[in-house]
Motif scaffolding. Structure first.
Motif, PDB file in Angstrom:
ATOM      1  N   LEU A 115      10.911   3.685 -11.498  1.00  0.00           N
ATOM      2  CA  LEU A 115       9.470   3.657 -11.276  1.00  0.00           C
ATOM      3  C   LEU A 115       9.031   4.888 -10.487  1.00  0.00           C
ATOM      4  CD1 LEU A 115       7.165   1.641 -11.952  1.00  0.00           C
ATOM      5  CD2 LEU A 115       7.340   0.833  -9.596  1.00  0.00           C
ATOM      6  N   ARG A 116       8.093   5.633 -11.063  1.00  0.00           N
ATOM      7  CA  ARG A 116       7.581   6.844 -10.410  1.00  0.00           C
ATOM      8  C   ARG A 116       6.158   6.667  -9.901  1.00  0.00           C
ATOM      9  NH1 ARG A 116       9.973  11.413 -10.533  1.00  0.00           N
ATOM     10  NH2 ARG A 116       7.990  12.526 -10.405  1.00  0.00           N
ATOM     11  N   ASN A 140      13.748   4.752  -5.223  1.00  0.00           N
ATOM     12  CA  ASN A 140      14.062   6.141  -4.917  1.00  0.00           C
ATOM     13  C   ASN A 140      13.301   7.142  -5.773  1.00  0.00           C
ATOM     14  OD1 ASN A 140      15.973   5.363  -2.972  1.00  0.00           O
ATOM     15  ND2 ASN A 140      17.536   5.062  -4.546  1.00  0.00           N
ATOM     16  N   SER A 141      12.802   6.712  -6.925  1.00  0.00           N
ATOM     17  CA  SER A 141      12.105   7.625  -7.836  1.00  0.00           C
ATOM     18  C   SER A 141      10.596   7.621  -7.624  1.00  0.00           C
ATOM     19  CB  SER A 141      12.420   7.259  -9.294  1.00  0.00           C
ATOM     20  OG  SER A 141      13.794   7.375  -9.571  1.00  0.00           O
ATOM     21  N   LEU A 142      10.089   6.706  -6.806  1.00  0.00           N
ATOM     22  CA  LEU A 142       8.641   6.577  -6.640  1.00  0.00           C
ATOM     23  C   LEU A 142       8.063   7.826  -5.982  1.00  0.00           C
ATOM     24  CD1 LEU A 142       6.449   4.382  -7.171  1.00  0.00           C
ATOM     25  CD2 LEU A 142       6.561   3.877  -4.725  1.00  0.00           C
ATOM     26  N   SER A 143       7.060   8.431  -6.626  1.00  0.00           N
ATOM     27  CA  SER A 143       6.416   9.619  -6.074  1.00  0.00           C
ATOM     28  C   SER A 143       4.908   9.468  -5.953  1.00  0.00           C
ATOM     29  CB  SER A 143       6.736  10.846  -6.938  1.00  0.00           C
ATOM     30  OG  SER A 143       6.229  10.680  -8.260  1.00  0.00           O
ATOM     31  N   ARG A 144       4.352   8.415  -6.570  1.00  0.00           N
ATOM     32  CA  ARG A 144       2.903   8.205  -6.518  1.00  0.00           C
ATOM     33  C   ARG A 144       2.606   6.750  -6.213  1.00  0.00           C
ATOM     34  NH1 ARG A 144      -1.853   6.919  -9.170  1.00  0.00           N
ATOM     35  NH2 ARG A 144      -3.486   8.534  -9.082  1.00  0.00           N
ATOM     36  N   LEU A 167       6.779  10.291  -1.006  1.00  0.00           N
ATOM     37  CA  LEU A 167       5.703  10.386  -1.986  1.00  0.00           C
ATOM     38  C   LEU A 167       5.140  11.798  -2.090  1.00  0.00           C
ATOM     39  CD1 LEU A 167       3.692   7.141  -1.118  1.00  0.00           C
ATOM     40  CD2 LEU A 167       5.441   7.432  -2.888  1.00  0.00           C
ATOM     41  N   GLU A 168       4.646  12.107  -3.284  1.00  0.00           N
ATOM     42  CA  GLU A 168       3.882  13.324  -3.514  1.00  0.00           C
ATOM     43  C   GLU A 168       2.384  13.037  -3.554  1.00  0.00           C
ATOM     44  OE1 GLU A 168       5.334  15.149  -7.047  1.00  0.00           O
ATOM     45  OE2 GLU A 168       7.396  15.317  -6.311  1.00  0.00           O
ATOM     46  N   VAL A 169       2.033  11.800  -3.949  1.00  0.00           N
ATOM     47  CA  VAL A 169       0.637  11.379  -4.019  1.00  0.00           C
ATOM     48  C   VAL A 169       0.506  10.022  -3.348  1.00  0.00           C
ATOM     49  CG1 VAL A 169      -1.304  10.791  -5.529  1.00  0.00           C
ATOM     50  CG2 VAL A 169       0.289  12.621  -6.192  1.00  0.00           C
TER      51      VAL A 169
END
Length: 255
Positions: A115-116, A140-144, A167-169
């Motif tokens: 899940l990103r 671990n893959s969540l970025s937003r 996170l990136e967002v």
């Protein structure tokens, strides 16, 4: 005697159908499924990659959803089917957008290691009923992450801020945060931040938090309730900006 030439239809080749599928809209893809079994196998991934379940719109039956679960990568569920759908494990899910009510049971989000992007919206939804933060170390893959009209309780806030460091967002709108992050925490990866809080956090304290995000490119900062930021807050923000708190910031929205 000259050799016999065999004519091949390009669409008989799976790799060609895959290229074609990338350029078709959903109605055309659905028609392609009905041609034959080999076409069904080629075009199914494009049809089932994204599933939308919204009120007033047709959406897949539970049996069909379960049968194609491995093809589903993006799921938006704003309907009474959300619990049934999310009870089905989709191993390749990368984006989840759900709208829920406070009395609805939790979804085992932590099982989605790919899940990103995660969006949760509701009506004063209390995340303590929702074991997202307790198991956030598995995402671990969540970025937003986007939260809208969500309450986070004090006992969950430390886990929440730990998740935010990857996170990136981060978008938190009409959301209650009982505490802002400890000043020792840095959000080095965060590039886009959207904030309107329903809590007692002062605007100055929010600015202190923003300064912990040195690589921001986009900031959307709004007052969720009265009073709105006064001139002294705007001057404080301008001074921090001039001092280089956010050297990469190029898009600022707020009111």
């Amino acid at each position: 005697m000259s050799p016999v030439r065999t004519s091949i239809n390009p669409l008989d080749l799976p790799e060609i159908r895959t290229i074609v599928g990338r350029h078709l809209d959903r109605p055309d893809l659905t028609r392609c499924l009905r041609v034959c079994k080999s076409w069904h196998d080629s075009f199914s991934p494009f049809v089932w990659c994204t599933v939308l379940a919204k009120p007033g719109q047709p959406y897949p039956t539970l049996d069909a959803f379960r049968h194609h679960n491995e093809l589903i990568k993006n799921l938006t569920c704003h309907s009474d089917m959300w619990q049934e759908y999310t009870d089905v494990f989709c191993p390749n899910l990368s984006s989840l957008d759900i709208s829920v009510l406070p009395d609805q049971p939790p979804i085992p989000i932590a099982q989605y290691h790919h899940l990103r992007s995660l969006r949760i919206s509701g009506q004063r939804f209390r995340c303590s009923f929702y074991p997202v933060w307790k198991t956030s170390h598995r995402l671990n893959s969540l970025s937003r992450l986007e939260l809208s009209v969500v309450d986070i309780e004090s006992k969950d806030v430390t886990s929440f801020w730990t998740l935010c460091t990857q996170l990136e967002v981060l978008l938190v709108y009409s959301t209650h945060l009982p505490d802002l992050p400890d000043k020792s925490i840095k959000f080095e990866r965060l590039q886009e931040l959207g904030v309107s809080l329903r809590s007692g956090q002062t605007f100055v304290h929010q600015l202190d938090w923003f300064e912990q995000c040195p690589n921001l490119l986009i900031l959307d900062w709004n007052a969720c309730s009265e009073p709105e930021p006064g001139p002294e807050v705007i001057e404080d923000f301008a001074a921090r900006l001039a001092a280089g708190a956010w050297p990469k910031l190029y898009d600022l929205n707020g009111q």
